[in-house]
Design a protein around this motif. Structure first.
Motif, PDB file in Angstrom:
ATOM      1  N   CYS A  62       0.833  -1.198   0.000  1.00  0.00           N
ATOM      2  CA  CYS A  62       0.000   0.000   0.000  1.00  0.00           C
ATOM      3  C   CYS A  62       0.877   1.262   0.000  1.00  0.00           C
ATOM      4  CB  CYS A  62      -0.906  -0.011   1.228  1.00  0.00           C
ATOM      5  SG  CYS A  62      -1.915   1.478   1.412  1.00  0.00           S
ATOM      6  N   TYR A  67      -3.344   7.478  -2.964  1.00  0.00           N
ATOM      7  CA  TYR A  67      -4.791   7.614  -2.808  1.00  0.00           C
ATOM      8  C   TYR A  67      -5.261   8.995  -3.249  1.00  0.00           C
ATOM      9  CZ  TYR A  67      -9.431   7.419  -0.687  1.00  0.00           C
ATOM     10  OH  TYR A  67     -10.784   7.447  -0.488  1.00  0.00           O
ATOM     11  N   PRO A  91      -2.738  -3.407  -5.681  1.00  0.00           N
ATOM     12  CA  PRO A  91      -3.606  -2.597  -4.814  1.00  0.00           C
ATOM     13  C   PRO A  91      -4.421  -1.611  -5.640  1.00  0.00           C
ATOM     14  CG  PRO A  91      -1.380  -2.717  -3.934  1.00  0.00           C
ATOM     15  CD  PRO A  91      -1.321  -3.300  -5.318  1.00  0.00           C
ATOM     16  N   CYS A  93      -4.863   1.559  -5.458  1.00  0.00           N
ATOM     17  CA  CYS A  93      -4.216   2.830  -5.809  1.00  0.00           C
ATOM     18  C   CYS A  93      -3.265   2.702  -6.996  1.00  0.00           C
ATOM     19  CB  CYS A  93      -3.472   3.395  -4.601  1.00  0.00           C
ATOM     20  SG  CYS A  93      -4.572   4.048  -3.323  1.00  0.00           S
ATOM     21  N   CYS A 132     -10.698   1.619   0.397  1.00  0.00           N
ATOM     22  CA  CYS A 132      -9.507   0.962   0.942  1.00  0.00           C
ATOM     23  C   CYS A 132      -9.817  -0.382   1.599  1.00  0.00           C
ATOM     24  CB  CYS A 132      -8.812   1.884   1.948  1.00  0.00           C
ATOM     25  SG  CYS A 132      -7.985   3.286   1.180  1.00  0.00           S
ATOM     26  N   CYS A 135      -9.404  -3.177  -0.716  1.00  0.00           N
ATOM     27  CA  CYS A 135      -8.128  -3.230  -1.429  1.00  0.00           C
ATOM     28  C   CYS A 135      -7.434  -4.568  -1.206  1.00  0.00           C
ATOM     29  CB  CYS A 135      -7.218  -2.088  -0.970  1.00  0.00           C
ATOM     30  SG  CYS A 135      -5.665  -1.995  -1.895  1.00  0.00           S
ATOM     31  N   HIS A 137      -4.107  -5.126  -1.214  1.00  0.00           N
ATOM     32  CA  HIS A 137      -2.686  -5.073  -0.890  1.00  0.00           C
ATOM     33  C   HIS A 137      -2.355  -6.172   0.123  1.00  0.00           C
ATOM     34  CE1 HIS A 137      -4.249  -2.546   2.429  1.00  0.00           C
ATOM     35  NE2 HIS A 137      -3.232  -3.042   3.111  1.00  0.00           N
ATOM     36  N   SER A 205      -1.185   3.066   7.511  1.00  0.00           N
ATOM     37  CA  SER A 205      -1.852   2.300   6.473  1.00  0.00           C
ATOM     38  C   SER A 205      -0.907   1.887   5.374  1.00  0.00           C
ATOM     39  CB  SER A 205      -3.002   3.127   5.859  1.00  0.00           C
ATOM     40  OG  SER A 205      -2.504   4.289   5.224  1.00  0.00           O
TER      41      SER A 205
END
Length: 212
Positions: A62, A67, A91, A93, A132, A135, A137, A205
């Motif tokens: 991440c 983001y 991920p 993003c 998120c 996500c 990740h 995060s």
């Protein structure tokens, strides 16, 4: 004007990509370019293109600053290893990312970048893709976090086993799981990835496996 971030401290690296991208956007799209280095939430929000030199496994980590990036922007992931990262495991993003390898011919690099930019123009990222909690990740268990932390600090498997009061075979098992999750093939690749995560550790995060 195309705003481009080249996320690398190496001046020769940045100069090479500045030359290439200036030529591509001027000749193919009739647009001039401006360049900055380093990614944060402010710069990402203004960028049309972001170039990241990816360590092995980094495409599964991440990166919170991303983001904030413009939803129709393009990310170019420059990977060094032979294996291209798995696109279906990225991920959220990293949506709209293309992968390049500088060992490829300039003509092929150019076409990849042109195709990626045209794709971003046609298909901007939607807001629903930025949840998120959904996500993918990669994350590790609490015990794997401890093992990875000790590895990043230079501890040997024997030292890790003693410090955590576990069997050395358990240490190797956790290490094997970590390397498998991030598709790593050597201790060098593992340490490079842990170094990337250390750089991101100020944002909770951003640290799927580190807690230093």
């Amino acid at each position: 004007m195309i705003n481009i971030i080249i996320d690398n401290d190496n001046g020769f690296y940045r100069l090479g990509f500045q030359t290439l991208l200036s030529k591509i956007f001027l000749e193919r799209f009739g647009k001039k370019t401006t360049f900055t280095s380093g990614i944060d939430t402010l710069s990402a929000a203004k960028a049309d293109v972001i170039i990241m030199k990816l360590a092995p496994g980094e495409s599964g980590v991440c990166h919170p600053a991303l983001y904030a990036r413009r939803k129709g922007s393009l990310i170019i992931g420059d990977y060094e290893v032979v294996r291209k990262p798995y696109i279906d495991e990225l991920p959220l993003c990293f949506e709209n990312m293309i992968f390049i390898n500088r060992n490829e011919p300039i003509t092929l690099l150019t076409e990849r970048i042109v195709d990626g930019w045209e794709h971003c123009s046609d298909k901007a990222i939607t807001a629903s893709q930025w949840q998120c909690l959904a996500c993918g990740h990669k994350t590790l268990s609490p015990q794997q976090i401890k093992v990875a932390t000790h590895y990043s600090q230079g501890s040997s498997p024997h030292q890790i086993a003693q410090s955590l009061d576990i069997n050395i075979k358990t240490v190797f098992a956790h290490k094997r799981i970590i390397m498998g999750k991030f598709n790593l093939n050597s201790d060098c690749e593992l340490l490079r990835l842990l170094n990337v995560m250390n750089k991101l550790k100020n944002n909770v995060s951003a640290i799927p496996i580190m807690n230093i």
